[in-house]
Enzyme design. Structure first.
Site, PDB file in Angstrom:
ATOM      1  N   SER A 139       0.841  -1.189   0.000  1.00  0.00           N
ATOM      2  CA  SER A 139       0.000   0.000   0.000  1.00  0.00           C
ATOM      3  C   SER A 139       0.885   1.252   0.000  1.00  0.00           C
ATOM      4  O   SER A 139       1.664   1.446  -0.916  1.00  0.00           O
ATOM      5  CB  SER A 139      -0.955  -0.032   1.199  1.00  0.00           C
ATOM      6  OG  SER A 139      -1.996   0.882   1.046  1.00  0.00           O
ATOM      7  N   ASP A 166      -9.653  -3.871  -5.480  1.00  0.00           N
ATOM      8  CA  ASP A 166      -9.085  -3.000  -4.458  1.00  0.00           C
ATOM      9  C   ASP A 166      -9.695  -1.607  -4.579  1.00  0.00           C
ATOM     10  O   ASP A 166      -9.704  -1.017  -5.661  1.00  0.00           O
ATOM     11  CB  ASP A 166      -7.568  -2.930  -4.627  1.00  0.00           C
ATOM     12  CG  ASP A 166      -6.857  -2.318  -3.432  1.00  0.00           C
ATOM     13  OD1 ASP A 166      -7.513  -1.629  -2.639  1.00  0.00           O
ATOM     14  OD2 ASP A 166      -5.638  -2.529  -3.313  1.00  0.00           O
ATOM     15  N   HIS A 192      -8.068  -5.023  -1.075  1.00  0.00           N
ATOM     16  CA  HIS A 192      -6.782  -4.490  -0.649  1.00  0.00           C
ATOM     17  C   HIS A 192      -5.943  -5.500   0.134  1.00  0.00           C
ATOM     18  O   HIS A 192      -4.726  -5.498   0.038  1.00  0.00           O
ATOM     19  CB  HIS A 192      -7.032  -3.251   0.208  1.00  0.00           C
ATOM     20  CG  HIS A 192      -5.842  -2.360   0.362  1.00  0.00           C
ATOM     21  ND1 HIS A 192      -5.195  -1.788  -0.708  1.00  0.00           N
ATOM     22  CD2 HIS A 192      -5.181  -1.922   1.467  1.00  0.00           C
ATOM     23  CE1 HIS A 192      -4.191  -1.038  -0.272  1.00  0.00           C
ATOM     24  NE2 HIS A 192      -4.159  -1.112   1.033  1.00  0.00           N
TER      25      HIS A 192
END
Length: 708
Positions: free
Chosen positions: A560, A645, A680
């Site tokens: 991320s 995501d 995610h």
């Protein structure tokens, strides 16, 4: 946390790299797929952002899915010789998991709540017992049942009404963090027709019939709070509050005493709290103190007062009290002042005491304060580097404070701290099957020096009998360094598969995180963001120089915003790393932050900057990984993403990999692996997720040349 994308572009000619080759053509193991180019440019603030792969954001375009699937086939083909290693790693990691297990129950109302796992099942089972742990079990929610027929299943909220008769919960079956609210009658086990879409926070009023829930807007910002009366049509629910400022999200909850409902509006730097008598759900919500830019405050109630944690007098927060009858700032009285060396992270009130979660010298601390005498007791820990957090504490009238403790070598352990006796009792330490012997492993806290002289903490773990004095071990370095998030130093049985092969593992606590307080965060965000990347490089250099690992055997990993870290440091020092693993990486910084329609973009102007403003643009474009790719040699790179995501849109890593393929001059492998049915965090099932980790570890070991 991060991220997504878009830009106002000028459409130009379309070209294909490699004559007549289509994204959908199945590649051979030796030939990676080639994405077509559709040239676009964005002229802004005197700069020009060239983007030949903007078309990859067209999620409904069949060519996009075809290209991603082609990349998946190529990745699987490249990794086919390592399939036996992947299976071995999976079996090893599975052997260290107690597949049938139960967590420590917590008491709420007249019930003991817990979750448990059953061997062979992907998801947990939520259950409770009434009055005693010897009572019959009642399953409140079996996530395995919810997941039937679904490729993905994630549980969001889980809140029982005060009388224990009803359960409000929310589910996401795509990975896009789009949760549907459900209400279950726990007396019958049947779900009621009361539902709502795209929900976030959920909380009950004290009448056990009124439910408050927040919903998201088109940019996935929680912006409205609704009041729902059970048995009524949700289409007619009352809108209680709407947050107009696009930087702010909202969330509602109940104080630990259950006397008040709190509605919190917060951006990355500013917050505001409203309160309501929980026994009067149709009453008026009142503001504790009007919002002030760059001032955060968070409230709880105790003894007829609000206890408020605020950074109005300093970045590391102080604790004040205010009367519930008139809680405005003019009535705030200080209980704990701001301290430069101690970050006040959280405050948990109980009837006769309160607990403070703090950070000092890069480590978490828990302190219990007697309400009557003011006497303080800080809980102590046996290791130099660790993580300690408050556990689930739902009882307000109790003499026990429950917390968890773990380290890089000590499994998750849950304790009850007796406030009267000042003693901790171990309730459970997670069992690690498969012959784990903690005496074979050692953790260390060391400090590296950044290029500007600042000392950076590192947490290191290795197997003592495999660490070589000549510094020839393989080295695995991970980092994050954003949002003021402190990288937790936790136990993970999966790591044993690397440690038992002689890999030394290090977590670096670089600026941009919160390990050393809010100033640590400030020193690695906005116009200081480059510190995050240079800190990581300095820490990696320190590890090699001090013989924790070999310079030619360094693997690095981040996800991320940590994937932004991976992209930036790889551009800065491609010679330093042998292997880079980048999960759901926020690498298309400029295009994403120039598209205000995307989730997280506007709120995160306060983390990265707003590139519509020239000073921010000029700074951000210097580190944006996608925009700083250039012709040259790169390490072996594995990029992983998920098609659904909502935090870092799949197209960021896809564009990054497509462009990098046209620029890298080396023969090192570059893989793009997309989970086509997840969000995610990757796969939602625990066994499926374990297979993803086995893939990552096999890639790392293969590229480092570590024997199976």
């Amino acid at each position: 946390m991060r991220k997504l994308f878009s830009l106002l572009a000028l459409l130009a000619a379309t070209t294909l790299i490699a004559a007549d080759k289509k994204a959908s053509d199945p590649p051979s193991p030796s030939t990676p797929p080639v994405a077509k180019k559709v040239h676009t440019e964005n002229h802004i603030n005197g700069g020009n952002l060239v983007d030949d792969y903007r078309w990859l954001r067209e999620k409904s375009n069949p060519e996009v899915a075809a290209y991603l699937e082609a990349e998946n086939r190529y990745a699987d083909a490249v990794m086919r010789p390592a399939e036996a290693l992947q299976k071995k790693l999976y079996d090893e990691m599975l052997s260290h998991i107690k597949e049938t297990d139960v967590n420590v129950p917590y008491k709420e109302g007249g019930y003991f709540y817990y979750l448990r796992w059953e061997a062979g099942k992907q998801y947990p089972i939520f259950a409770r017992k009434k009055g005693s742990l010897e009572a019959p079990e009642q399953i409140t929610l079996d996530v395995n049942e919810l997941a039937k027929g679904e490729k993905f299943m994630s549980l969001g909220g889980y809140r029982a009404s005060d009388d224990g008769n009803l359960l409000a919960f929310s589910t996401d079956n795509t990975g896009f963090r789009q949760y549907r609210l459900h209400v279950r009658d726990l007396r019958t086990g049947k779900d009621l027709p009361d539902t709502a879409e795209k929900t976030g926070s959920i909380t009950w009023a004290n009448d056990n019939q009124t439910l408050f829930y927040s919903v998201e807007d088109s940019a996935k910002r929680q912006y409205r709070l609704y009041r729902h009366k059970l048995g009524t049509d949700a289409k007619n629910d009352d809108l209680v509050y709407e947050e107009k400022d696009e930087r702010f999200d909202i969330g509602a909850g109940k104080t630990r005493s259950h006397k008040y409902l709190l509605l919190e509006s917060s951006s990355h730097t500013t917050s505001e709290v409203r309160y309501l008598d929980a026994a009067n759900p149709t009453g008026e919500w009142k503001v504790i103190a009007p919002r002030e830019q760059d001032v955060e405050y968070y409230a709880e109630d105790l003894g007829g007062q609000f206890y408020i944690r605020t950074n109005d007098k300093g970045r590391n927060f102080r604790l004040v009290t205010a009367p519930v009858s008139d809680p405005g700032k003019k009535n705030w009285e200080e209980v704990i002042p701001v301290r430069d060396a101690v970050m006040l992270s959280d405050f948990l009130p109980f009837q006769n005491f309160y607990a403070l979660a703090e950070r000092e010298n890069g480590l978490p601390q828990l302190t219990v304060v007697d309400l009557a005498s003011g006497a303080k007791q800080r809980i102590t820990y046996p290791e130099p580097v660790y993580t300690a957090f408050p556990q689930v504490n739902r009882e307000f009238e109790t003499k026990f404070f429950r917390y968890s403790y773990q380290s890089l070598v000590t499994p998750l352990s849950v304790f009850d701290f007796d406030v009267e006796k000042h003693t901790s009792t171990l309730l459970k330490q997670n069992e690690v099957p498969g012959g784990y012997d903690r005496s074979k492993y050692k953790s260390e806290r060391v400090w590296a020096t950044a290029e500007d002289g600042v000392k950076i903490p590192l947490s290191i773990v290795y197997r003592t009998d495999l660490k070589r004095a000549d510094g020839s071990n393989p080295l695995y370095v991970s980092g994050y360094g954003s949002y003021g998030f402190s990288l937790p130093v936790t136990f993970n049985g999966n790591r044993l598969s690397l440690l038992d092969r002689g890999v030394v593992m290090a977590h670096v606590h670089i600026r941009g995180g919160g390990e050393m307080g809010k100033a640590w965060h400030d020193a690695g965000r906005m116009m200081n963001k480059m510190n995050t990347f240079t800190d990581f490089i300095a820490c990696t250099e320190y590890l090699a120089a001090n013989k924790y690992g070999a310079r030619d055997k360094i693997a690095v990993e981040g996800g991320s915003a940590g994937g932004l870290l991976m992209g930036a440091v790889t551009n800065l020092r491609p010679d330093l790393f042998k292997v880079v693993v980048s999960h759901v990486p926020f690498v298309d910084v400029m295009n994403t932050m120039l598209d205000a329609s995307l989730p997280l973009t506007v709120p995160e102007y306060e983390e990265w900057g707003n590139p519509n403003e020239k000073p921010a643009y000029d700074y951000m474009v210097k580190y944006s990984p996608y925009d700083n790719l250039k012709k040259g040699a790169y390490p072996a790179i594995l990029v992983k993403t998920s098609f659904n995501d909502s935090q870092v849109m799949y197209w960021e890593p896809a564009k990054y990999a497509a462009r990098l393929r046209t620029l890298k001059t080396d023969k090192n492998v570059l893989l793009l692996k997309t989970n086509m049915a997840a969000g995610h965090g990757g796969s939602s099932g625990r066994y499926d997720y374990l297979k993803e980790i086995a893939f990552d570890y096999a890639f790392i070991l293969k590229q480092l040349g570590v024997e199976p």
